[in-house]
Design a protein around this motif. Structure first.
Motif, short mmCIF file in Angstrom:
data_model
loop_
_atom_site.label_atom_id
_atom_site.label_comp_id
_atom_site.label_asym_id
_atom_site.label_seq_id
_atom_site.Cartn_x
_atom_site.Cartn_y
_atom_site.Cartn_z
N ASP A 419 -12.65 -0.42 -30.82
CA ASP A 419 -11.67 0.64 -31.05
C ASP A 419 -12.30 1.95 -30.58
N LEU A 420 -12.02 2.33 -29.34
CA LEU A 420 -12.65 3.49 -28.73
C LEU A 420 -12.28 4.79 -29.44
N ASP A 421 -11.01 4.93 -29.84
CA ASP A 421 -10.59 6.16 -30.52
C ASP A 421 -11.35 6.34 -31.83
N HIS A 422 -11.50 5.27 -32.56
CA HIS A 422 -12.22 5.35 -33.83
C HIS A 422 -13.69 5.69 -33.59
N ILE A 423 -14.27 5.12 -32.56
CA ILE A 423 -15.66 5.40 -32.21
C ILE A 423 -15.83 6.88 -31.88
N ASN A 424 -14.95 7.42 -31.06
CA ASN A 424 -15.04 8.83 -30.67
C ASN A 424 -14.85 9.76 -31.86
N ASN A 425 -13.95 9.39 -32.78
CA ASN A 425 -13.75 10.22 -33.98
C ASN A 425 -15.00 10.22 -34.86
N ILE A 464 -17.61 -1.38 -36.92
CA ILE A 464 -17.37 -0.44 -35.83
C ILE A 464 -18.20 0.83 -36.00
N ALA A 465 -18.55 1.18 -37.24
CA ALA A 465 -19.40 2.36 -37.46
C ALA A 465 -20.79 2.12 -36.88
N ASP A 466 -21.29 0.89 -36.99
CA ASP A 466 -22.58 0.56 -36.39
C ASP A 466 -22.52 0.66 -34.87
N ILE A 467 -21.40 0.24 -34.30
CA ILE A 467 -21.22 0.37 -32.85
C ILE A 467 -21.25 1.84 -32.44
N ALA A 468 -20.55 2.68 -33.20
CA ALA A 468 -20.54 4.12 -32.90
C ALA A 468 -21.95 4.70 -33.00
N GLU A 469 -22.70 4.26 -33.99
CA GLU A 469 -24.07 4.75 -34.16
C GLU A 469 -24.94 4.36 -32.96
N GLU A 470 -24.81 3.12 -32.48
CA GLU A 470 -25.60 2.68 -31.34
C GLU A 470 -25.28 3.51 -30.10
N LYS A 479 -26.80 15.30 -27.61
CA LYS A 479 -25.66 15.50 -26.71
C LYS A 479 -24.34 15.65 -27.46
N VAL A 480 -24.37 15.48 -28.77
CA VAL A 480 -23.17 15.66 -29.57
C VAL A 480 -23.08 17.13 -29.96
N GLU A 481 -22.00 17.81 -29.56
CA GLU A 481 -21.85 19.23 -29.82
C GLU A 481 -21.55 19.47 -31.30
N MET A 482 -22.12 20.56 -31.82
CA MET A 482 -21.87 20.93 -33.21
C MET A 482 -20.48 21.54 -33.34
N THR A 483 -19.72 21.09 -34.32
CA THR A 483 -18.38 21.62 -34.58
C THR A 483 -18.22 21.85 -36.08
N VAL A 484 -17.29 22.74 -36.42
CA VAL A 484 -17.00 23.02 -37.82
C VAL A 484 -16.13 21.89 -38.37
N PRO A 485 -16.50 21.30 -39.51
CA PRO A 485 -15.68 20.21 -40.08
C PRO A 485 -14.25 20.67 -40.35
N ARG A 486 -13.26 19.83 -39.99
CA ARG A 486 -11.85 20.16 -40.19
C ARG A 486 -11.35 19.61 -41.53
#
Length: 789
Positions: A419-425, A464-470, A479-486
């Protein structure tokens, strides 16, 4: 976990430098604690050959040696070792080398030195002088390190001669406990390549032995031992291992012992797969996997005898125990130089059972360290496969005789929906499908019809959370940009229990109490010192050590131990702790609550009353307005039976004040008197921060005076305090500060001394007012039947 850079380079020819590899692992996988260059210890130390030995012309105890150290000319060395011989191989420390003089102190740098008139250009070394004492123990203190058994070219660096020319990366074990695949060179190599965006080109060897005749292994405990493999091989020899096997062993400081032993260690450190070889001719009848018989005897490879428990897993033949389930193997079935037939074993045991056994016996091995990480049972065939591959390469005449694989419930590769969308989120970064799958491909995660298939060795990837972590980890968290939590962060209401704990800590620390953090466990010996036992405590089923067998029901015993440990350096200490205690309600029920306990050590007799005053000060800080000290109905074993009181707040006991029993004071090697207090914070919370009427603050000086009254021994001090306090509104505070008892002078009585504080809002009080007040106090007290002393 130690890995050899030399071995990694064999599988990754274009690998980065050791420092760059370490940095990559730190940023993506785990902390690298140390980079150890073995060559550093042997700089300017080479293999040499003695060409001549002559007596020193001016010293009977010294010899003049000419050594071939690989230079154009022989090196002249003056030394006094007892075992010098011509053509002897030695360790030559050239000028500039650093050695330990007689194996002690700081390193000494070799210089050209004149010894009794003869120049010496270095040193012929003993093993202890170049940190090789354990590997090459000397027979006496006057012998050099004899390397005559090694064939090497003079001048070759000693690190290369002794297989110590590697760089070792030591990875923090704690960071990879969830990754059993990383406890191996191949696992780390896979990780390094994945970080570089590549896929390791090497796959573990896997062979099919299922067509061989049955070996006849019986597994009597399939729920505990879910897989056991045995492979019998004949026509073997315990020849010397090849250099690449020695390289792997050297990374863990393992000395080669012949290929039949070395290949099991090779399987452990290269694949992360513990295995073992039995001498098949020493096995009597069929092999059984079972629990030990209580007090069954077993002799280990370490030449020690053990008495086993009925919870220990053993591998046994028809006569005796061959091994203690993946902890240590038996001496009676060990391979030797005369071994010609072996049985290779590989297995999966319940690590909880194994852990309990090694804790009880005090045994710890590298194989056990890897095994208790819960190895994947479906990968256990790779170890024997690697061993057979190596034996065939160096002993081509071996024969595979028979094989058994007891594996009733095989495990298979897990699958996760992609689930690519879930991974990106989850990551907070948008990856394309191609980017995400390319990263996953480097760790051998494949996809079919939007279903990800996880490699067998990655049992830590379960959702899927483990996949996102990998994906995020391998691509780089930086490389993950810092953003303010919504999210809407509303006001948080804090539990009053935690507010109370914080307030208590701050107050006690301000009063010079030391806060302690002790373990939540006690044992029988500690409870015995406190005149108690563990019968009513909560026992631990899998305790960490013999000092941690039960959960604590009070903070006091551990605080007493802390007081004993520190009282050697400090006197009149005050300690406190605010943590959970555990109460055994029944066999199956345990309750817990936060307790505050403190100890005060005093050289004077009023420790009990001093603690009462401290409690009053704390309650004043917490605005606990109404409380009372009442004679305790019962007391713990470590309390003085006549110096105890319950703290009553709103009709219920919330804690107790005691003095430590003199026997307990002696047991803990303490001096003076020790007062202590225990409080159930959770019971007290409802009474905290009561409403208080505002009072004017006086700008006039406070005054005080002392009065002593003789009363019956049964008269509570609080009754006298109450009578004094009601004498006039000018009285702000009354404190009991001394007690005197003497059967000779005041039989059946005692003298109580009080300090009385007075203050006015409108004027400075003179002696006339004070004397009038004293007369009123004496009048009120004497009406109660008490006498001014």
């Amino acid at each position: 976990m130690k890995v050899s850079y030399k071995v990694l380079k064999k599988y990754i020819p274009d690998i980065k430098s050791p420092e760059e590899v370490a940095q990559d692992l730190i940023m993506h996988t785990a902390e690298v604690e140390e980079i150890i260059s073995q060559k550093d210890d042997f700089e300017n130390i080479v293999y040499g050959v003695i060409k001549s030995v002559e007596d020193h012309p001016d010293a009977d105890s010294l010899k003049l040696c000419m050594v071939d150290g690989g230079d154009n000319e022989l090196t002249q060395i003056v030394c006094g070792w007892s075992n010098l011989e011509v053509w002897q191989g030695i360790a030559l420390a050239r000028v500039g080398a650093s050695v330990l003089w007689h194996g002690q102190g700081e390193p000494v740098v070799m210089k050209k030195t004149a010894i009794r008139g003869i120049d010496s250009y270095g040193m012929i070394c003993a093993s202890e002088e170049i940190k090789l004492k354990d590997e090459f123990p000397a027979k006496s203190e006057t012998e050099i390190l004899d390397l005559s058994h090694i064939e090497a070219k003079p001048g070759t660096n000693l690190a290369e001669v002794l297989w110590k020319d590697d760089v070792i990366l030591e990875i923090d074990n704690k960071a990879i406990n969830h990754r059993p695949d990383l406890f191996s060179h191949i696992g780390v190599a896979r990780e390094i390549e994945a970080i570089a965006g590549k896929k390791l080109g090497y796959m573990m060897t896997r062979s099919d032995f299922s067509t061989l005749p049955d070996l006849g292994i019986k597994n009597d405990i399939p729920q505990t031992v879910k897989r056991y493999m045995g492979l019998k091989v004949s026509w073997v020899q315990n020849i010397e291992s090849p250099d690449y096997v020695k390289d792997v062993l050297a990374s863990h400081d393992i000395d080669p012992k012949g290929i039949l032993v070395d290949i099991t260690n090779y399987s452990l450190y290269l694949y992360g797969q513990p295995t073992h070889c039995f001498d098949a001719d020493k096995v009597k009848g069929n092999i059984h996997i079972r629990f030990a018989v209580e007090w069954e005897e077993f002799s280990g490879l370490n030449d020690k005898d053990y008495k086993l428990a009925s919870s220990d897993i053993v591998i046994a033949d028809e006569v005796s125990v061959l091994a203690l389930g993946w902890i240590i193997w038996g001496k009676g079935s060990a391979v030797s130089d005369s071994t010609t037939n072996i049985i290779i074993e590989s297995a999966w045991f319940d690590q909880a059972v194994v852990r309990k056994s090694w804790k009880r016996l005090g045994l710890r091995t590298d194989a056990l360290n890897v095994f208790e990480k819960d190895l994947v049972s479906s990968m256990r065939d790779t170890g024997p496969s690697l061993i057979i591959q190596e034996l065939k390469a160096h002993l081509p005449n071996i024969k595979l005789e028979s094989f058994t694989d007891v594996y009733p419930e095989p495990t298979y590769a897990s699958e996760i929906e992609f689930d690519l969308d879930h991974i990106n989120n989850l990551i907070g970064k948008k990856y394309s499908r191609e980017e995400a799958l390319n990263i996953l491909d480097t760790i051998f995660v494949t996809i079919k019809d939007d279903t990800l298939e996880i490699p067998l060795w990655r049992k830590d990837i379960t959702n899927i959370a483990d996949i996102a972590e990998e994906i995020a980890r391998l691509d780089g968290y930086d490389k993950v940009e810092m953003t303010v939590p919504r999210i809407n962060l509303g006001a948080i209401t804090q539990n009053p229990l935690y507010s109370a704990k914080r307030e208590i800590r701050n107050f006690l620390v301000s009063k010079w109490y030391y806060e302690m953090y002790t373990y939540s466990f006690v044992d029988e010996s500690l409870m015995n010192k406190a005149l108690g036992n563990t019968n009513h405590l909560v026992p631990m089923k899998n305790y960490l050590s013999e000092e941690m067998t039960h959960l604590r029901w009070s903070l006091i015993p551990n605080l007493l131990q802390a007081l004993e440990d520190n009282t050697r350096e400090y006197k009149d200490m005050m300690l406190f702790e605010c943590e959970k205690v555990f109460i055994r309600e029944s066999e199956d029920s345990v309750s817990e609550y936060y307790e505050l306990s403190w100890l005060e050590q005093h050289t004077w007799d009023l420790a009990y009353y001093k603690v009462q005053n401290s409690v009053s000060d704390l309650f004043s800080k917490l605005w606990v307005l109404k409380y009372d000290f009442q004679t305790a109905k019962d007391s713990p074993s470590y309390a003085h039976s006549t110096r105890t009181a319950d703290i009553i707040v709103r009709g219920q006991s919330v804690g107790q004040v005691w003095e430590i029993h003199p026997k307990v004071v002696k047991n803990f090697s303490l001096s003076g008197r020790v007062g202590f207090y225990s409080l159930n914070i959770e019971k007290l919370v409802s009474a905290l921060y009561g409403l208080v009427k505002a009072k004017d603050v006086s700008s006039f000086q406070e005054n005080n005076f002392d009065l002593n009254f003789v009363v019956d021994k049964s008269t509570p001090g609080k009754d006298i305090v109450s009578a004094i306090s009601k004498a006039d509104t000018l009285i702000k505070k009354v404190e009991l500060f001394d007690i005197y008892e003497s059967e000779e002078k005041i039989p059946g009585k005692r003298s109580l001394s009080f300090k009385i504080y007075i203050q006015s809002l409108t004027e400075t009080l003179d002696d006339k007012v004070k004397n009038t007040l004293i007369e009123e106090i004496i009048k009120r007290v004497e009406k109660k039947g008490w006498v001014l002393r």
